[in-house]
Design a protein around this motif. Structure first.
Motif, mmCIF file in Angstrom:
data_model
loop_
_atom_site.group_PDB
_atom_site.id
_atom_site.type_symbol
_atom_site.label_atom_id
_atom_site.label_comp_id
_atom_site.label_asym_id
_atom_site.label_seq_id
_atom_site.Cartn_x
_atom_site.Cartn_y
_atom_site.Cartn_z
ATOM 1 N N ASN A 1 -3.177 -0.814 11.098
ATOM 2 C CA ASN A 1 -3.475 0.616 11.190
ATOM 3 C C ASN A 1 -2.680 1.423 10.162
ATOM 4 O O ASN A 1 -3.227 2.312 9.493
ATOM 5 N N VAL A 2 -1.388 1.112 10.030
ATOM 6 C CA VAL A 2 -0.580 1.877 9.067
ATOM 7 C C VAL A 2 -0.915 1.474 7.637
ATOM 8 O O VAL A 2 -0.773 2.282 6.703
ATOM 9 N N PHE A 3 -1.384 0.244 7.441
ATOM 10 C CA PHE A 3 -1.866 -0.172 6.123
ATOM 11 C C PHE A 3 -3.068 0.676 5.710
ATOM 12 O O PHE A 3 -3.120 1.218 4.597
ATOM 13 N N ALA B 1 0.823 -1.212 0.000
ATOM 14 C CA ALA B 1 0.000 0.000 0.000
ATOM 15 C C ALA B 1 0.855 1.259 0.000
ATOM 16 O O ALA B 1 0.476 2.281 -0.591
ATOM 17 N N LYS B 2 2.029 1.187 0.633
ATOM 18 C CA LYS B 2 2.909 2.359 0.679
ATOM 19 C C LYS B 2 3.401 2.766 -0.702
ATOM 20 O O LYS B 2 3.835 3.901 -0.895
ATOM 21 N N SER C 1 -2.208 4.128 4.907
ATOM 22 C CA SER C 1 -1.538 4.238 3.608
ATOM 23 C C SER C 1 -2.501 4.083 2.438
ATOM 24 O O SER C 1 -2.070 4.013 1.280
ATOM 25 N N GLY C 2 -3.799 3.979 2.724
ATOM 26 C CA GLY C 2 -4.799 3.907 1.667
ATOM 27 C C GLY C 2 -5.355 2.530 1.411
ATOM 28 O O GLY C 2 -6.169 2.346 0.493
ATOM 29 N N GLY C 3 -4.936 1.533 2.194
ATOM 30 C CA GLY C 3 -5.416 0.169 1.996
ATOM 31 C C GLY C 3 -6.816 -0.043 2.567
ATOM 32 O O GLY C 3 -7.293 0.724 3.404
#
Length: 386
Positions: A162-164, A29-30, A167-169
Motif C-alpha cells: 500500500n505504501v509502495f 519508490a520513495k 509512493s508512486g509505484g
C-alpha cells in the motif's frame, strides 16, 4: 492505441512481491524513481513464504550482524505502520530457554550486551509466568526480551504494498517472468503479458530463486523446503495468564531444538507451536504439496509431550509454508557477478521476515549505487564459489 508504440522503460523492476520484494520496491519508490513490482500469482497468494498470521520479531539473535539489523528493523516497521495505517506489530515479549552454561545462552547474553540491549535472565521456576503451558527442567535458564513480539505476516505485506503504491509505484500481479535479457536496459519477458523494460532489476523471487537465477547463469546451492505452521487447542487461561504469555523458544540440543510457541493470535483458542526451519522436506515450489511428511508434526508432538501441559495432542490447523535455505543459513544480498544492474535478494532461510524493511533499504542502496549501511560480506553471492 495511440500511445502503444511508445516503449516504457522503468527505472527499476522488482520481480517477486513477497515481503522482501515489497519492502525493496517501497524503499526505491520513495526516492522518486519509476518502479514496477511484478508478482507471478495473485496478490495475497499463499504459495510462497510471505503469508499467514504470525512471524516472530526480536533482537535476540546468536549472530551479531543480524542483531545489528534488528535494531533498525523495529523503527522501520513502525514507520510502515504509520504510513499505511495498518497495525502489524504486537508486543508480547519472548523468552528463549536452554540448559544453563550452554553456548546458546552465553552467546545471546554476550551479543545483547554488545549492543546494549535490555534482557533479563529467567530461571525454570519463572517459566510458568512467561508461558503457562511450558515447564522446563531446573537446569534450564531463559533469556527474556521484553520488546519481542509478533508480526502479522499478510498484513505486513499488504501494508508495504500500500505504501509502495502511495509512493508512486506500480504493482502488477499475475505477471510471470519467463526470460530475463541482460543489457543496459534489461528486458523482462512474460509468457502471458507484455514485455517490461528496466534500467535496473531486483530479483526477490523467494522459493523460486534457484530456478529463476538459472536463467541468468547462476547455479546457487539453494534448497526449497516445505514447513508446516501448526496450531493446537489449548486450555483457556485467566486474564493475567493471557497478559503474561510470552513467545517461547526452547533449545535443548535434541530433536526439539528450536521448537517455539506463539500466543493465541490468528485462531481463537489455538496457540502456534511449530518446529524451526532446520527441519522440513525439500520440494519443488511449483509442486509444494507433492511431498508431505509427518516428520515436523511428530517433532512438535515430542516437544509438547516433553515440555507442555494443557495442549492438545493433535494439531487443529496445519498451514504449509515454503522457505528457501542456504547452506550457511545466511541470506544472499548482492549484485549479479556479471550484470551490475541486476540485484539479488534471496535465500532468507526462514528467519528473514522480521528484517524485511532493512533488507529492502539495502537493496535500494545497491540499486542506486549508494554506500551500503551494513557490511555485506556474509551475504555475498560468490561465497559459494559461483
Amino acid at each position: 492505441m495511440a500511445g502503444r508504440s511508445e516503449v516504457l522503460v522503468y527505472d527499476v523492476a522488482v520481480i517477486g512481491a513477497g515481503v522482501i520484494g515489497s519492502a525493496a520496491a517501497y524503499q526505491i519508490a520513495k526516492t522518486g524513481l519509476k518502479v514496477v513490482l511484478l508478482e507471478q500469482f495473485d496478490v495475497g497468494h499463499t504459495r510462497g513464504s510471505s503469508h499467514g498470521g504470525s512471524r516472530i520479531t526480536r533482537h535476540l539473535y546468536n549472530t551479531d550482524y543480524y542483531t545489528k539489523m534488528t535494531i533498525e528493523a523495529f523503527p522501520l516497521w513502525e514507520q510502515v505502520e504509520k504510513e499505511s495505517g495498518i497495525t502489524v506489530y504486537r508486543k508480547t515479549g519472548l523468552t528463549q530457554f536452554a540448559p544453563k552454561g550452554s553456548k546458546t545462552v552465553d552467546n545471546l547474553l554476550a551479543i545483547m550486551k554488545q549492543f546494549d540491549l535490555p534482557v533479563s535472565v529467567v530461571d525454570a521456576k519463572e517459566a510458568k509466568d512467561k508461558c503457562p503451558y511450558i515447564t522446563v527442567p531446573d537446569n534450564f535458564v531463559g533469556v527474556f526480551e521484553e520488546d519481542a513480539g509478533i508480526l502479522a505476516t499478510s498484513k505486513c505485506v499488504t501494508a508495504l504494498q500500500n505504501v509502495f503504491i502511495k509512493s508512486g509505484g506500480k504493482l502488477l500481479d499475475c505477471y510471470p517472468i519467463t526470460e530475463v535479457v541482460p543489457g543496459n536496459i534489461v528486458v523482462l519477458k512474460s509468457s502471458t503479458k507484455e514485455v517490461i523494460r528496466a534500467k535496473k532489476v531486483v530479483i526477490t523471487v523467494g522459493p523460486w530463486a534457484k530456478k529463476f537465477l538459472e536463467l541468468l547463469g547462476l547455479d546457487l546451492p539453494l534448497r526449497t523446503v516445505r514447513n508446516e505452521s501448526l496450531f493446537w487447542e489449548a486450555d483457556p487461561l485467566p486474564d493475567n495468564g493471557r497478559r503474561n504469555f510470552n513467545i517461547i523458544i526452547v533449545s535443548d540440543g535434541e530433536d526439539t531444538d528450536g521448537c517455539y510457541m506463539i500466543p493465541e493470535h490468528e485462531y481463537p483458542g489455538l496457540v502456534k507451536i511449530s518446529y524451526r526451519s532446520k527441519y522440513g522436506v525439500e520440494v519443488d515450489p511449483d509442486a509444494r504439496d507433492a511431498k508431505v511428511t509427518q516428520d515436523g508434526i511428530e517433532i512438535t508432538k515430542k516437544f509438547i509431550s516433553k515440555y507442555c501441559t494443557g495442549i492438545s495432542t493433535t494439531p487443529s490447523v496445519v498451514e504449509p509454508c515454503i522457505v528457501t535455505k542456504t547452506p550457511d543459513n545466511d541470506f544472499i544480498i548482492d549484485k549479479h557477478p556479471i550484470y551490475n544492474n541486476i540485484i539479488i535478494g534471496v535465500g532468507f532461510t526462514g528467519h528473514g521476515f522480521k528484517l524485511a524493511p532493512v533488507v529492502g533499504k539495502i537493496l535500494c542502496e545497491m540499486t542506486m549505487d549508494l554506500p551500503l549501511s551494513y557490511d555485506m560480506t556474509p551475504f555475498a553471492v560468490n561465497r559459494f564459489g559461483k
